[in-house]
Design a protein around this motif. Structure first.
Motif, PDB file in Angstrom:
ATOM      1  N   PHE A 182     -19.694   7.308   0.025  1.00 28.80           N
ATOM      2  CA  PHE A 182     -20.835   6.431  -0.214  1.00 28.80           C
ATOM      3  C   PHE A 182     -20.515   5.401  -1.290  1.00 28.80           C
ATOM      4  CE2 PHE A 182     -22.813  10.387   1.272  1.00 28.80           C
ATOM      5  CZ  PHE A 182     -23.629   9.901   2.292  1.00 28.80           C
ATOM      6  N   LEU A 183     -20.981   4.177  -1.052  1.00 26.38           N
ATOM      7  CA  LEU A 183     -21.009   3.151  -2.085  1.00 26.38           C
ATOM      8  C   LEU A 183     -22.461   2.698  -2.239  1.00 26.38           C
ATOM      9  CD1 LEU A 183     -19.668   1.192  -4.083  1.00 26.38           C
ATOM     10  CD2 LEU A 183     -19.364  -0.411  -2.178  1.00 26.38           C
ATOM     11  N   PHE A 184     -23.059   3.067  -3.371  1.00 21.19           N
ATOM     12  CA  PHE A 184     -24.431   2.654  -3.671  1.00 21.19           C
ATOM     13  C   PHE A 184     -24.377   1.333  -4.435  1.00 21.19           C
ATOM     14  CE2 PHE A 184     -24.451   7.281  -3.457  1.00 21.19           C
ATOM     15  CZ  PHE A 184     -25.544   7.545  -2.640  1.00 21.19           C
ATOM     16  N   VAL A 185     -25.093   0.330  -3.945  1.00 22.91           N
ATOM     17  CA  VAL A 185     -25.181  -0.965  -4.611  1.00 22.91           C
ATOM     18  C   VAL A 185     -26.640  -1.162  -5.022  1.00 22.91           C
ATOM     19  CG1 VAL A 185     -24.823  -3.444  -4.411  1.00 22.91           C
ATOM     20  CG2 VAL A 185     -23.286  -1.871  -3.214  1.00 22.91           C
ATOM     21  N   ILE A 209     -17.302  -4.049  -2.005  1.00 22.94           N
ATOM     22  CA  ILE A 209     -17.683  -3.545  -0.675  1.00 22.94           C
ATOM     23  C   ILE A 209     -16.491  -3.591   0.261  1.00 22.94           C
ATOM     24  CG2 ILE A 209     -19.023  -4.145   1.386  1.00 22.94           C
ATOM     25  CD1 ILE A 209     -21.324  -4.934  -0.581  1.00 22.94           C
ATOM     26  N   GLN A 210     -15.782  -4.709   0.283  1.00 20.85           N
ATOM     27  CA  GLN A 210     -14.623  -4.829   1.170  1.00 20.85           C
ATOM     28  C   GLN A 210     -13.511  -3.852   0.781  1.00 20.85           C
ATOM     29  OE1 GLN A 210     -13.589  -9.025   2.401  1.00 20.85           O
ATOM     30  NE2 GLN A 210     -15.192  -9.504   0.927  1.00 20.85           N
ATOM     31  N   LYS A 211     -13.274  -3.697  -0.517  1.00 22.12           N
ATOM     32  CA  LYS A 211     -12.265  -2.738  -0.973  1.00 22.12           C
ATOM     33  C   LYS A 211     -12.630  -1.320  -0.550  1.00 22.12           C
ATOM     34  CE  LYS A 211     -11.192  -3.024  -5.337  1.00 22.12           C
ATOM     35  NZ  LYS A 211     -11.322  -3.330  -6.797  1.00 22.12           N
ATOM     36  N   PHE A 212     -13.900  -0.970  -0.714  1.00 18.55           N
ATOM     37  CA  PHE A 212     -14.381   0.363  -0.359  1.00 18.55           C
ATOM     38  C   PHE A 212     -14.211   0.626   1.139  1.00 18.55           C
ATOM     39  CE2 PHE A 212     -18.008   2.803   1.320  1.00 18.55           C
ATOM     40  CZ  PHE A 212     -17.865   4.009   0.649  1.00 18.55           C
ATOM     41  N   LEU A 213     -14.599  -0.317   1.963  1.00 16.17           N
ATOM     42  CA  LEU A 213     -14.497  -0.131   3.417  1.00 16.17           C
ATOM     43  C   LEU A 213     -13.036   0.004   3.851  1.00 16.17           C
ATOM     44  CD1 LEU A 213     -17.242  -2.644   4.618  1.00 16.17           C
ATOM     45  CD2 LEU A 213     -17.354  -0.138   4.727  1.00 16.17           C
ATOM     46  N   LYS A 214     -12.171  -0.815   3.298  1.00 13.54           N
ATOM     47  CA  LYS A 214     -10.749  -0.711   3.642  1.00 13.54           C
ATOM     48  C   LYS A 214     -10.175   0.639   3.206  1.00 13.54           C
ATOM     49  CE  LYS A 214      -9.760  -5.676   3.389  1.00 13.54           C
ATOM     50  NZ  LYS A 214      -9.127  -6.747   2.580  1.00 13.54           N
ATOM     51  N   GLN A 215     -10.542   1.054   2.014  1.00 12.66           N
ATOM     52  CA  GLN A 215      -9.998   2.302   1.464  1.00 12.66           C
ATOM     53  C   GLN A 215     -10.327   3.500   2.345  1.00 12.66           C
ATOM     54  OE1 GLN A 215     -11.462   3.161  -2.471  1.00 12.66           O
ATOM     55  NE2 GLN A 215     -10.497   5.180  -2.561  1.00 12.66           N
ATOM     56  N   HIS A 216     -11.531   3.525   2.916  1.00 11.14           N
ATOM     57  CA  HIS A 216     -11.987   4.718   3.631  1.00 11.14           C
ATOM     58  C   HIS A 216     -11.961   4.587   5.155  1.00 11.14           C
ATOM     59  CE1 HIS A 216     -13.011   6.630  -0.105  1.00 11.14           C
ATOM     60  NE2 HIS A 216     -13.726   5.585  -0.458  1.00 11.14           N
ATOM     61  N   LEU A 217     -11.611   3.396   5.651  1.00 15.73           N
ATOM     62  CA  LEU A 217     -11.561   3.214   7.112  1.00 15.73           C
ATOM     63  C   LEU A 217     -10.153   3.001   7.640  1.00 15.73           C
ATOM     64  CD1 LEU A 217     -14.648   0.881   7.725  1.00 15.73           C
ATOM     65  CD2 LEU A 217     -14.519   3.353   8.034  1.00 15.73           C
ATOM     66  N   ILE A 218      -9.209   2.750   6.754  1.00 14.37           N
ATOM     67  CA  ILE A 218      -7.847   2.477   7.188  1.00 14.37           C
ATOM     68  C   ILE A 218      -6.953   3.622   6.733  1.00 14.37           C
ATOM     69  CG2 ILE A 218      -5.912   0.859   7.086  1.00 14.37           C
ATOM     70  CD1 ILE A 218      -8.013  -1.311   6.346  1.00 14.37           C
ATOM     71  N   PRO A 219      -6.486   4.482   7.658  1.00 17.64           N
ATOM     72  CA  PRO A 219      -5.715   5.676   7.287  1.00 17.64           C
ATOM     73  C   PRO A 219      -4.486   5.354   6.439  1.00 17.64           C
ATOM     74  CG  PRO A 219      -6.359   5.781   9.592  1.00 17.64           C
ATOM     75  CD  PRO A 219      -6.724   4.416   9.124  1.00 17.64           C
ATOM     76  N   ASP A 220      -3.731   4.324   6.841  1.00 23.52           N
ATOM     77  CA  ASP A 220      -2.553   3.931   6.060  1.00 23.52           C
ATOM     78  C   ASP A 220      -2.743   2.501   5.634  1.00 23.52           C
ATOM     79  OD1 ASP A 220      -0.151   3.446   4.886  1.00 23.52           O
ATOM     80  OD2 ASP A 220       1.073   4.202   6.536  1.00 23.52           O
ATOM     81  N   LEU A 221      -3.384   2.307   4.492  1.00 23.24           N
ATOM     82  CA  LEU A 221      -3.754   0.981   4.038  1.00 23.24           C
ATOM     83  C   LEU A 221      -2.530   0.104   3.813  1.00 23.24           C
ATOM     84  CD1 LEU A 221      -6.108  -0.829   3.160  1.00 23.24           C
ATOM     85  CD2 LEU A 221      -5.886   0.105   0.855  1.00 23.24           C
ATOM     86  N   ARG A 222      -1.459   0.679   3.340  1.00 24.40           N
ATOM     87  CA  ARG A 222      -0.284  -0.140   3.016  1.00 24.40           C
ATOM     88  C   ARG A 222       0.302  -0.801   4.251  1.00 24.40           C
ATOM     89  NH1 ARG A 222       2.966   4.410  -0.094  1.00 24.40           N
ATOM     90  NH2 ARG A 222       1.965   5.521   1.626  1.00 24.40           N
ATOM     91  N   SER A 223       0.367  -0.067   5.364  1.00 21.90           N
ATOM     92  CA  SER A 223       0.936  -0.649   6.587  1.00 21.90           C
ATOM     93  C   SER A 223      -0.008  -1.695   7.161  1.00 21.90           C
ATOM     94  CB  SER A 223       1.205   0.433   7.622  1.00 21.90           C
ATOM     95  OG  SER A 223      -0.009   1.038   8.033  1.00 21.90           O
ATOM     96  N   TRP A 224      -1.341  -1.503   6.965  1.00 24.50           N
ATOM     97  CA  TRP A 224      -2.314  -2.452   7.497  1.00 24.50           C
ATOM     98  C   TRP A 224      -2.246  -3.769   6.738  1.00 24.50           C
ATOM     99  CZ3 TRP A 224      -6.913  -4.918   5.980  1.00 24.50           C
ATOM    100  CH2 TRP A 224      -7.703  -5.403   7.017  1.00 24.50           C
ATOM    101  N   LEU A 225      -2.055  -3.675   5.422  1.00 23.05           N
ATOM    102  CA  LEU A 225      -1.965  -4.887   4.609  1.00 23.05           C
ATOM    103  C   LEU A 225      -0.629  -5.590   4.837  1.00 23.05           C
ATOM    104  CD1 LEU A 225      -3.474  -3.549   1.266  1.00 23.05           C
ATOM    105  CD2 LEU A 225      -4.549  -5.140   2.847  1.00 23.05           C
TER     106      LEU A 225
END
Length: 419
Positions: free
Chosen positions: A319-322, A403-419
């Motif tokens: 969760f990200l509460f804003v 928000i964008q950092k949070f979504l990427k962190q928890h939706l992309i299994p291997d963030l390094r390869s995606w970036l």
């Protein structure tokens, strides 16, 4: 000769613009004015006064506004200080396929006096502000019961999937989904009432409808999976929280100024009914402007009796509460603190809280003007959302990045390869 420049002239609405003036007399005072018309023809305006340097230049990155709609060094102040000429109007982009056209003028300072002819501007230009980047695809969605619009980033993908939910406005609102797609997220703007053949009024929150939306998104070949995210505000955030508890496919939920309980309309899922909690109509305030403030209506129940709260500890995702601490529609700070306390009590660390002093209810993408109050179909004359212009603008800019950092962190299994 005075020259006004802005770089870039064409950009996404969440991209900053560098505005400069050259060719002025040393220490000359000038007025910068911005204006745009929304799709209903409502005019929004802002202005600020600046003093040129000894070189005859003004640079909004470094120079302080002397007055007008804001003071101080605010490079994007002309954008987020826009105010509607028609009271209770919200700048809400409906057609994301065309940009806002923002007119900026460089003028001599003047005070409007009847009968006085205003000098023509020293210079002017037009900026295009887009919610949809080149190459983003919009697909109208009408599959089974699902109604909405799917936005896909350019390229083969797969992309992290997000469902976008708004609140009491109803209808299909696409501007945030198209902007997220412009930053690499396959985003479904999901309508749930007041659109197409959906109910005109909300009488129940059917979570199976939203489950169908999740399954639709995960079936798409360009959606990464195995889970999806949610970005949501107001009643949409209430639904988003309820979804995160009931649906295991929800990996990340962004909840902007929402309650942690069923606030007014029952939630139904697989035969189970979660009724709304009691609220006290006596606590509906009417402020000096004659506008409704609802932030105290649940004080007697939500604050003191945790049996009314969603069982948030059952959720599998993050969760990200804003929170806007000046939210006058919901006591969002109290509700978010209660939700995080409940998670901590159950040994959970799957949450982040962003709490912004001076921010109101409608926290939107960066450089959007503060909407402190607007009309809604169910409240006459309108609802007061709260917020102070400068801290609200700062909150929007910071929250959007997080928000964008949070979504990427928890939706992309291997963030390094995606970036």
């Amino acid at each position: 000769m005075a020259k006004l420049t802005a770089v870039p002239l064409t950009a996404l609405v969440d991209e900053p613009v560098h505005i400069r003036v050259t060719g002025l007399a040393p220490f000359q005072v000038v007025c910068l004015q911005a204006s745009l018309k929304d799709e209903k023809g409502v005019l929004f305006r802002s202005q600020a006064f600046y003093r040129a340097s000894e070189m005859g230049e003004v640079d909004l990155k470094h120079d302080s506004s002397l007055g007008g709609d804001y003071m101080g060094v605010h490079p994007m102040g002309l954008f987020w200080s826009l105010k509607p000429e028609k009271p209770l109007s919200r700048l809400l982009k409906r057609n994301v396929n065309i940009p806002h056209q923002l007119h900026i003028k460089l003028c001599y300072p003047y005070f409007p006096v009847e009968g006085i002819v205003v000098s023509p501007p020293l210079d002017s230009l037009i900026l295009e502000r887009w919610y949809k980047a080149p190459g983003v695809t919009r697909i109208q969605v009408k599959e089974g019961r699902i109604r909405g619009a799917l936005f896909l980033p350019p390229g083969e993908g797969p992309f992290p999937g997000v469902i976008d939910l708004f609140g009491v406005a109803g209808g299909l609102i696409e501007f945030r989904a198209s902007l997220l797609a412009s930053h690499g997220f396959a985003t479904l703007a999901l309508a749930y009432f007041g659109y197409d053949d959906l109910p005109s009024r909300l009488e129940k929150i059917d979570l199976e409808y939203f489950e169908e939306g999740v399954e639709f998104l995960l079936r798409h070949p360009k959606v990464l999976g195995p889970g999806v995210g949610i970005i949501s505000v107001c009643i949409g955030a209430e639904i988003g929280l309820s979804m995160a508890i009931s649906l295991k496919q929800i990996t990340a939920a962004v909840l902007i100024n929402g309650p942690n309980f069923v606030s007014g309309i029952p939630h139904v899922y697989r035969g189970q009914v979660n009724p709304p909690i009691p609220f006290n109509e006596e606590f509906i305030l009417t402020n000096a402007l004659g506008l409704a403030e609802f932030y105290r209506t649940f004080e007697e129940t939500a604050d003191k009796d945790s049996k009314y709260c969603f069982p948030i500890e059952k959720a599998h995702g993050h969760f990200l509460f804003v929170v806007g601490e000046d939210d006058k529609n919901l006591n969002s700070k109290v509700h978010a603190n209660q939700a995080t306390a409940q998670l901590m009590k159950n040994g959970k660390k799957n949450w982040t809280l962003l709490s912004y002093p001076g921010a109101g209810h409608l926290i939107e993408p960066p450089y959007s003007p503060l909407c402190p109050a607007s009309r809604t179909p169910s409240v006459i004359p309108g609802v007061y959302w709260g917020g102070e212009v400068i801290p609200h603008a700062a909150a929007q800019e910071h929250a959007w990045k997080e928000i964008q950092k949070f979504l990427k962190q928890h939706l992309i299994p291997d963030l390094r390869s995606w970036l």
